[in-house]
Scaffold this active site. Structure first.
Site, PDB file in Angstrom:
ATOM      1  N   THR A 146       0.830  -1.212   0.000  1.00 46.92           N
ATOM      2  CA  THR A 146       0.000   0.000   0.000  1.00 46.92           C
ATOM      3  C   THR A 146       0.862   1.258   0.000  1.00 46.92           C
ATOM      4  O   THR A 146       1.862   1.352   0.715  1.00 46.92           O
ATOM      5  CB  THR A 146      -0.917  -0.006   1.235  1.00 46.92           C
ATOM      6  OG1 THR A 146      -1.745  -1.155   1.178  1.00 46.92           O
ATOM      7  CG2 THR A 146      -1.782   1.235   1.284  1.00 46.92           C
ATOM      8  N   GLY A 185       2.063  -2.806   8.192  1.00 47.32           N
ATOM      9  CA  GLY A 185       2.325  -3.100   9.592  1.00 47.32           C
ATOM     10  C   GLY A 185       3.756  -3.551   9.800  1.00 47.32           C
ATOM     11  O   GLY A 185       4.379  -4.130   8.897  1.00 47.32           O
ATOM     12  N   GLU A 428      -5.697  -4.975   3.380  1.00 45.06           N
ATOM     13  CA  GLU A 428      -5.710  -6.078   2.412  1.00 45.06           C
ATOM     14  C   GLU A 428      -6.827  -5.936   1.377  1.00 45.06           C
ATOM     15  O   GLU A 428      -7.366  -6.914   0.886  1.00 45.06           O
ATOM     16  CB  GLU A 428      -5.814  -7.434   3.130  1.00 45.06           C
ATOM     17  CG  GLU A 428      -4.630  -7.749   4.022  1.00 45.06           C
ATOM     18  CD  GLU A 428      -3.304  -7.679   3.293  1.00 45.06           C
ATOM     19  OE1 GLU A 428      -3.244  -8.094   2.124  1.00 45.06           O
ATOM     20  OE2 GLU A 428      -2.326  -7.192   3.886  1.00 45.06           O
TER      21      GLU A 428
END
Length: 670
Positions: A146, A185, A428
């Protein structure tokens, strides 16, 4: 929490009314007696572990402490997994869930994204180079896809990896501010490697998105590598133990073998060798989305346990003047909030298990060169990821509100669950985009069916035709529900396919035509995903529930899940007359009858999920039902109660009451 051990009499009474053996249902959920025994053994290890129990409650930690605790727990749990020689993924999860339920794991993406991606897409040499040290935690990785300006539109990613044949290296750049990686993350402070998804350029041509293994921090002092800028993105609504990060590159060079080359390759001279199927690299995304479905089921189960137990303990509003206040769970309006979510918990949990099995089956076929079902699995994973997280996010918040004001306190545990799972609606793959991704595939295969092609596996329902009227009766036969859902899904797919084709024939571009069909595409994808979940829920009951009393209780839940879904989307089912108005009215009555049928079993149905108090972490969802004592203990332990009088009394409140309050300009300035 209160040391009182006696069980609330209302809750004790609820457990005696169950029509089935709760333990038998627990064994159905977790796959048998031995699996249940192992799960409890591992849970107890974590619950009784002195190190794991030494940390302060999550609600009293600041952001930095939450991250520090999350890292320490993650490292300790991985060492415990190795010490116990755990190899089974479910057993590892049970241990970690008991130790840090609904908490972030800064090493999680290293294990479920970084390593599996290299294993699936890397060459034998790359697996040896990267996976071996990764499994020994000598390097720590995450998955960086992302970007600040692009999320689920993968083809739009801007990060560039340009091949330099003179040095046999890729030169990585972040050409714009929107090209910086943003949100991955474990990127902010934890990892030193990433799987980098970037646009590949070689011999002056753009070859699309490919995966690269890139070192971003020094293995000596953990500082960013020269040419790399990165950090944490700051506080969020929740998920505060996770260091979501940003990442930029400036002419950063990596060797040629940094590109994962099991399928696509760049030769030494820069020649590009394309993979047999351009979407074969999507395996990691399918895997993580399959995991999300199961996670949503477990989270719904925990929230349903809390809200159902509390609703059995809470009494509210006398029906007759001077009469006793009834249990909240006896109100039909409360049942409408609770029982569909109990049903969804089971449906999503079982579907998550089957999605994992489908993933293993289809990826095994891919290893053998059979790519036939890969795209259908990819589409199904996208649709189910969206459906499950939509149901969980909306439903858990509804359960929180069903608990009244007490649901809003951290003591309920519901806020923690919601804050931890609701990001799944966007990570996701944002859910609307996921539905559209699923729908594009469905429209594509509809065109194949129209030419007579027979579809394999879970897509085969599109080949069926014949009946003009649903066979659904008051008996609520599950096969009739499956037929109704699949018929309606097929009809919605057909409608949007025909509309899309008409727009294209009129000269509308593909992109604009899809936009003009967007709402219908989402509806078709939702119905396809719901149909798969209904079919799977019923299949699990048939395969696992040998105890007739357990099977009957589960069937009531499965029927409610199906009925609830129909009533929420009634127009879609009625539109072509396959479901009649009379049948729809019957289903509305049956929904209320199912509430009454489920009511005596409600507490036992959530007890069967078998979550200890230490895992739930909820004053409202305690097994013994001593809710009010627990809430009082929680209140007494508020950090504000460490002092009877806080400094703000002397600095502000006392001067206010005495008329001596005076803010000097620097203090008053915002």
């Amino acid at each position: 929490m209160s040391s009182q051990t006696s069980v609330n009499p209302d809750l004790a009474k609820e457990r005696k009314t169950a029509s089935f053996d709760r333990e038998n249902l627990t064994e159905v959920i977790y796959g048998g007696k031995e699996s249940v025994r192992r799960r409890r053994y591992l849970q107890n290890l974590a619950i009784q572990d002195r190190y794991l129990q030494s940390f302060p409650p999550w609600w009293n930690m600041d952001r930095e402490t939450q991250y520090d605790v999350a890292v320490k727990k993650s490292v300790y749990l991985n060492s415990l997994v190795q010490k116990l020689n755990l190899k089974n993924g479910a057993e590892m999860f049970y241990l970690k869930e008991a130790a840090s339920n609904q908490e972030t794991n800064p090493l999680g993406l290293h294990q479920i994204m970084f390593i599996p991606t290299i294993e699936k897409q890397g060459t034998k040499e790359q697996i040896e180079k990267y996976v071996t040290p990764a499994k020994q935690f000598k390097i720590l990785g995450t998955y960086a896809q992302t970007e600040l300006g692009h999320g689920t539109f993968i083809r739009g990613l801007e990060t560039m990896a340009t091949y330099d044949p003179a040095s046999e290296e890729f030169v990585i750049n972040s050409p714009t501010i929107t090209s910086m990686k943003y949100w991955p993350g474990s990127l902010g402070k934890t990892c030193n490697y990433v799987i980098l998804m970037a646009q590949l350029y070689t011999k002056g041509k753009k070859m699309g998105i490919h995966a690269f293994v890139v070192q971003i921090r020094s293995l000596q002092d953990h500082k960013p590598m020269p040419g790399v800028t990165l950090g944490d993105i700051g506080n969020k609504l929740g998920y505060e133990g996770m260091d979501n990060g940003f990442l930029m590159f400036n002419n950063y060079r990596v060797p040629r073998d940094a590109m994962l080359m099991r399928y696509a390759k760049v030769e030494r001279d820069g020649t590009y060798v394309a993979p047999r199927n351009a979407k074969i690299a999507y395996g990691s995304m399918v895997y993580i989305r399959a995991l999300i479905v199961g996670d949503m089921g477990r989270s719904c189960a925990q929230a349903s346990t809390i809200a159902t137990r509390y609703s059995a303990v809470r009494r509210q509003t006398e029906i007759r003047p001077g009469g006793p206040e009834p249990q909240v769970i006896d109100y039909q309006t409360q049942q409408e909030k609770l029982f569909p979510m109990i049903a969804a918990s089971y449906g999503l949990y079982f579907t998550g298990i089957f999605m994992g099995l489908e993933y293993n089956r289809v990826t095994a076929d891919i290893e053998k060169g059979n790519l036939e079902e890969m795209q259908s699995l990819h589409a199904l994973a996208a649709g189910l990821k969206a459906l499950s997280s939509d149901i969980a996010s909306d439903g858990i918040d509804k359960l929180r509100r069903a608990c009244g004001g007490h649901g809003y306190t951290n003591a309920s545990g519901l806020g923690k669950i919601w804050a931890n799972i609701t990001p799944a609606c966007t990570y996701e793959g944002e859910n609307t985009v996921m539905y559209l991704q699923c729908a594009r595939y469905l429209v594509k295969v509809y065109a194949l069916v129209a030419t007579g092609k027979q579809l394999p596996g879970f897509m085969s329902y599109l080949n069926r035709s014949g009946k003009q009227q649903s066979s659904l009766t008051q008996a609520l036969n599950m096969e009739d529900f499956v037929d109704l859902y699949e018929h309606t899904a097929a009809r919605l797919i057909k409608v949007v396919a025909i509309r899309l084709q008409a727009l294209l024939k009129s000269g509308t571009s593909v992109e604009e035509a899809r936009n003009l069909c967007g709402v219908q595409m989402v509806q078709a994808a939702k119905m396809h995903s719901y149909a798969y979940t209904v079919r799977t829920f019923n299949a699990v009951i048939q395969a696992r529930a040998s105890d007739p009393n357990v099977a009957k209780a589960l069937t009531s839940l499965c029927q409610l899940f199906a009925v609830n879904g129909i009533l929420q989307r009634l127009g879609d089912f009625l539109q072509d007359g396959y479901l009649s108005g009379q049948q729809a009215a019957m289903l509305a009555d049956k929904q209320l009858a199912l509430f009454a049928d489920i009511r005596p079993n409600a507490v036992a149905l959530v007890d069967a999920f078998d979550y200890p108090d230490q895992v739930l972490g909820s004053c409202l969802g305690r097994y013994d039902g001593n809710v009010y004592e627990a809430l009082y203990e929680y209140a007494k332990n508020s950090p504000l109660n460490k002092q009877d009088v806080l400094p703000s009394y002397y600095t502000t409140l006392k001067p206010l009451m005495s008329g001596e309050l005076n803010f000097d300009p620097p203090t008053a300035r915002m």
